[in-house]
Design a protein around this motif. Structure first.
Motif, short mmCIF file in Angstrom:
data_model
loop_
_atom_site.label_atom_id
_atom_site.label_comp_id
_atom_site.label_asym_id
_atom_site.label_seq_id
_atom_site.Cartn_x
_atom_site.Cartn_y
_atom_site.Cartn_z
N UNK A 1 36.90 43.25 39.03
CA UNK A 1 35.83 44.01 38.42
C UNK A 1 36.26 44.37 37.00
N UNK A 2 35.29 44.46 36.14
CA UNK A 2 35.53 44.91 34.77
C UNK A 2 34.39 45.83 34.39
N UNK A 3 34.66 46.66 33.43
CA UNK A 3 33.60 47.53 32.94
C UNK A 3 33.60 47.50 31.42
N UNK A 4 32.43 47.67 30.86
CA UNK A 4 32.28 47.69 29.40
C UNK A 4 31.13 48.64 29.07
N UNK A 5 30.76 48.67 27.83
CA UNK A 5 29.64 49.50 27.41
C UNK A 5 28.35 49.09 28.10
N UNK A 6 28.28 47.86 28.55
CA UNK A 6 27.09 47.36 29.24
C UNK A 6 27.14 47.60 30.74
N UNK A 7 28.21 48.24 31.22
CA UNK A 7 28.33 48.53 32.64
C UNK A 7 29.35 47.65 33.34
N UNK A 8 29.54 47.86 34.65
CA UNK A 8 30.53 47.08 35.39
C UNK A 8 30.04 45.66 35.66
N UNK A 9 31.00 44.73 35.81
CA UNK A 9 30.65 43.36 36.16
C UNK A 9 31.76 42.77 37.02
N UNK A 10 31.39 41.85 37.88
CA UNK A 10 32.32 41.18 38.75
C UNK A 10 32.91 39.99 37.99
N UNK A 11 34.23 39.86 37.98
CA UNK A 11 34.87 38.76 37.27
C UNK A 11 35.36 37.65 38.19
N UNK A 12 36.09 38.04 39.24
CA UNK A 12 36.78 37.02 39.99
C UNK A 12 37.18 37.54 41.37
N UNK A 13 37.26 36.65 42.33
CA UNK A 13 37.82 36.96 43.63
C UNK A 13 38.84 35.87 43.93
N UNK A 14 39.92 36.27 44.57
CA UNK A 14 40.98 35.32 44.91
C UNK A 14 41.24 35.39 46.40
N UNK A 15 41.21 34.26 47.08
CA UNK A 15 41.55 34.20 48.49
C UNK A 15 43.07 34.14 48.61
N UNK A 16 43.66 35.21 49.09
CA UNK A 16 45.11 35.32 49.18
C UNK A 16 45.63 35.06 50.58
N UNK A 17 44.78 34.53 51.44
CA UNK A 17 45.18 34.29 52.82
C UNK A 17 46.38 33.35 52.85
N UNK A 18 47.41 33.75 53.57
CA UNK A 18 48.60 32.91 53.71
C UNK A 18 49.57 33.00 52.55
N UNK A 19 49.30 33.83 51.56
CA UNK A 19 50.19 33.98 50.40
C UNK A 19 51.07 35.20 50.59
N UNK A 20 52.26 35.15 50.05
CA UNK A 20 53.13 36.32 50.03
C UNK A 20 52.70 37.17 48.84
N UNK A 21 52.19 38.34 49.12
CA UNK A 21 51.62 39.19 48.07
C UNK A 21 52.67 40.17 47.55
N UNK A 22 53.72 39.62 46.93
CA UNK A 22 54.77 40.46 46.36
C UNK A 22 54.41 40.83 44.93
N UNK A 23 55.29 41.59 44.28
CA UNK A 23 54.99 42.06 42.92
C UNK A 23 54.83 40.91 41.93
N UNK A 24 55.54 39.81 42.15
CA UNK A 24 55.43 38.68 41.23
C UNK A 24 54.10 37.96 41.40
N UNK A 25 53.61 37.87 42.63
CA UNK A 25 52.30 37.29 42.90
C UNK A 25 51.22 38.13 42.21
N UNK A 26 51.33 39.46 42.34
CA UNK A 26 50.35 40.37 41.72
C UNK A 26 50.39 40.23 40.19
N UNK A 27 51.59 40.19 39.62
CA UNK A 27 51.71 40.03 38.17
C UNK A 27 51.05 38.73 37.73
N UNK A 28 51.27 37.64 38.45
CA UNK A 28 50.66 36.36 38.08
C UNK A 28 49.14 36.40 38.17
#
Length: 178
Positions: A1-28
């Motif tokens: 999600x992002x927000x701007x002067x024009x209001x919130x908007x949806x940017x992206x969704x990521x399917x993380x099923x089966x991924x190791x969600x460590x800090x490096x994955x989040x940073x990437x």
């Protein structure tokens, strides 16, 4: 999600099923979105309090904590400040605290005066001046002469540099961070 002067908007969704969600994955994941929208358009990233999200910030906070200890040890005593000013043409290492940005400014300042700081802590004057706390003096010296510590400082500075060609110059999983 992002927000701007024009209001919130949806940017992206990521399917993380089966991924190791460590800090490096989040940073990437964050890096990908920043690359997509342009770093100049990002003001803040908000995450939940999951440990993997916190971990990304902890890497930066540890190095910043060391830098603050070094700054305080030098700046909070007249004789150490005199020695500092003999080696470095600055009056102070202090940076106005602006949350995250002040961390980067301080680390960049440290990197710019790295050779002067190292010369200061290996000088005879530093070695002979054993005022109140030799433990802290040794901590400061160990950090400032450590290639590993300076590699981490450089990593954090590189990681936060603006992206000019949609690629960062650093590897978010550098061995020196483990």
């Amino acid at each position: 999600m992002a927000t701007s002067g024009n209001g919130p908007m949806f940017l992206k969704v990521v399917n993380c099923f089966g991924k190791v969600k460590d800090k490096f994955f989040i940073v990437n994941l964050m890096k990908e979105v920043i690359d997509e929208v342009g770093h100049q358009n990002v003001v803040q990233i908000i995450t939940d309090n999951a440990s993997n999200c916190k971990g990304a910030g902890e890497i930066i906070e540890k190095i910043h904590g060391d830098a603050v200890q070094i700054k305080n040890f030098i700046m909070n005593h007249n004789m150490r400040l005199v020695i500092f000013q003999r080696y470095i043409p600055l009056k102070s290492l202090s940076v106005v605290d602006t949350r995250f940005a002040s961390i980067i400014v301080m680390l960049k300042m440290f990197k710019l005066i790295k050779r002067g700081l190292q010369a200061m802590v290996i000088s005879d004057e530093w070695a002979s001046y054993r005022e109140d706390d030799t433990g802290k003096a040794n901590f400061v010296k160990e950090k400032l002469v450590s290639d590993n510590w300076w590699d981490k400082v450089a990593y954090i500075i590189d990681f936060t540099m603006p992206i000019h060609d949609m690629h960062r110059v650093c590897d978010t999983n550098k061995p020196c961070l483990h």
